[in-house]
Enzyme design. Structure first.
Site, mmCIF file in Angstrom:
data_model
loop_
_atom_site.group_PDB
_atom_site.id
_atom_site.type_symbol
_atom_site.label_atom_id
_atom_site.label_comp_id
_atom_site.label_asym_id
_atom_site.label_seq_id
_atom_site.Cartn_x
_atom_site.Cartn_y
_atom_site.Cartn_z
ATOM 1 N N GLN A 67 -3.504 -12.423 8.225
ATOM 2 C CA GLN A 67 -3.232 -11.945 6.473
ATOM 3 C C GLN A 67 -3.239 -12.945 6.037
ATOM 4 O O GLN A 67 -3.220 -14.344 4.871
ATOM 5 C CB GLN A 67 -2.286 -10.184 5.717
ATOM 6 N N HIS A 124 8.692 -3.406 3.863
ATOM 7 C CA HIS A 124 8.721 -3.804 1.737
ATOM 8 C C HIS A 124 10.131 -3.932 1.260
ATOM 9 O O HIS A 124 10.289 -4.748 0.692
ATOM 10 C CB HIS A 124 7.684 -2.429 1.751
ATOM 11 N N SER A 128 3.637 1.381 8.197
ATOM 12 C CA SER A 128 4.274 2.659 7.584
ATOM 13 C C SER A 128 3.011 3.539 8.498
ATOM 14 O O SER A 128 2.804 4.644 8.507
ATOM 15 C CB SER A 128 2.826 2.496 6.030
ATOM 16 N N ARG A 129 2.306 2.421 9.822
ATOM 17 C CA ARG A 129 1.569 3.456 10.891
ATOM 18 C C ARG A 129 2.716 3.921 11.539
ATOM 19 O O ARG A 129 2.193 4.680 12.382
ATOM 20 C CB ARG A 129 -0.012 3.005 11.052
ATOM 21 N N LYS A 161 5.017 -11.517 7.320
ATOM 22 C CA LYS A 161 4.853 -12.251 8.903
ATOM 23 C C LYS A 161 3.991 -11.608 9.481
ATOM 24 O O LYS A 161 3.505 -11.787 10.822
ATOM 25 C CB LYS A 161 5.626 -13.631 9.546
ATOM 26 N N MET A 175 0.817 -1.245 0.077
ATOM 27 C CA MET A 175 -0.176 -0.290 0.048
ATOM 28 C C MET A 175 0.823 1.282 -0.081
ATOM 29 O O MET A 175 0.714 2.002 0.563
ATOM 30 C CB MET A 175 -1.120 0.144 0.842
HETATM 31 O O1 PAF Z 1 0.042 -5.512 3.404
HETATM 32 C C1 PAF Z 1 -0.653 -4.935 3.315
HETATM 33 O O2 PAF Z 1 -0.005 -3.776 2.659
HETATM 34 C C2 PAF Z 1 -1.944 -5.314 2.295
HETATM 35 O O3 PAF Z 1 -3.120 -6.030 3.070
HETATM 36 C C3 PAF Z 1 -1.901 -5.548 0.740
HETATM 37 C C4 PAF Z 1 -1.680 -6.880 1.070
HETATM 38 C C5 PAF Z 1 -1.141 -5.110 -0.108
HETATM 39 C C6 PAF Z 1 -3.763 -5.460 0.234
HETATM 40 O O4 PAF Z 1 -4.042 -4.730 0.144
#
Ligand code: PAF
Length: 274
Positions: free
Chosen positions: A150, A34, A183-184, A145, A27
């Site tokens: 998710q 990332h 990111s938050r 992880k 995102m």
């Molecule tokens: O983990 C994230 O950044 C989001 O949930 C993803 C997997 C990009 C889906 O929008």
């Protein structure tokens, strides 16, 4: 690096790709967490696609969709330097039409912990990940992880829908003090950063207890909660097996310890895989 903003641009850019395609969906507001996924995907594949899309369907009413950090220019630079072949940056209109068919999170695993606190979040997340995996044509897709639930639900979706992609779980990246990167974290004020460390410290405490052969879940949770009292509000401390079912004793190789707590503005999560 090709920047694709529409489906057509993405399909055109993909035409020249042969060999394995590594894919890292994000995102945006890219950080070292990332980057570790991007580097691994770069190393392990012939081609690399990254997406930056703040997906509205996974934010609940009242969450930080509007305020979510957006750093497109910096993200483009980072991806260029990291050797990304295609950066997919669609708009909402490119990704969604009205009255869409939706897939939903499973009724049990999708509605505990994060799913209970953020009902509907995983439906939206799975919906966009399904779209992005299909669009990218990824052979290997990389997920952190840190978002343990998710990750588990994406793996289940891939299995249940017979999708032809390998999901690669990647380790949590932390700063030098132990705070899991997110990111938050930019929302944290200086004095809150120290208190945010309570999440990773509580997990460290759990590690020490387990190393000392304390396997009783209630006793571990009690110690963790005492450390987490430095946060503003603990949403949950959970010790579950890898199917996200509650357990009474730690099962080495089959346990995840998860925490979610508020510190100032952000709601932070962290976890430990035992
Ligand atoms: O983990 C994230 O950044 C989001 O949930 C993803 C997997 C990009 C889906 O929008």
């Amino acid at each position: 690096m090709i920047i694709a903003r529409t489906i057509e641009e993405l399909q055109e850019a993909k035409k020249s790709l042969t060999g394995s395609i590594g894919f890292v969906p994000t995102m945006g507001a890219l950080h070292q967490g990332h980057l570790s996924l991007i580097r691994r995907a770069r190393d392990e594949n012939t081609h690399l696609i990254v997406s930056v899309f703040v997906n509205p369907t996974q934010f609940l009413e009242g969450e930080d969709l509007e305020a979510y950090p957006r750093k497109d220019d910096a993200d483009i630079k980072i991806c260029t330097l990291a050797g990304v072949d295609i950066l997919f940056m669609p708009s909402i209109d490119v990704m969604y039409e009205k009255d869409e068919l939706c897939i939903g999170a499973p009724a049990v695993r999708g509605y505990v912990l994060e799913g209970e606190k953020r009902p509907g979040h995983f439906d939206g997340m799975l919906q966009v990940v399904m779209k992005l995996l299909n669009l990218s044509g990824a052979t290997h897709a990389y997920f952190g992880k840190k978002d343990a639930q998710q990750l588990a639900l994406i793996m289940q979706m891939v299995k249940n829908y017979f999708m032809d992609v390998n999901i690669v779980p990647c380790d949590i990246v932390r700063d030098e003090k132990g705070l899991a990167l997110s990111s938050r974290n930019v929302y944290l004020k200086d004095d809150e950063v120290e208190r945010a460390l309570a999440l990773s410290q509580s997990l460290k405490k759990a590690t020490h207890m387990i190393l000392a052969k304390e396997f009783n879940v209630e006793r571990i949770k009690k110690e963790m909660l005492s450390i987490l009292s430095q946060t503003d509000k603990v949403e949950y401390v959970a010790i579950v097996n890898r199917d996200f079912q509650a357990i009474e004793e730690i099962e080495i190789g089959n346990t995840i310890i998860l925490v979610a707590a508020w510190v100032g503005k952000p709601r932070l999560i962290d976890n430990l895989w035992i």
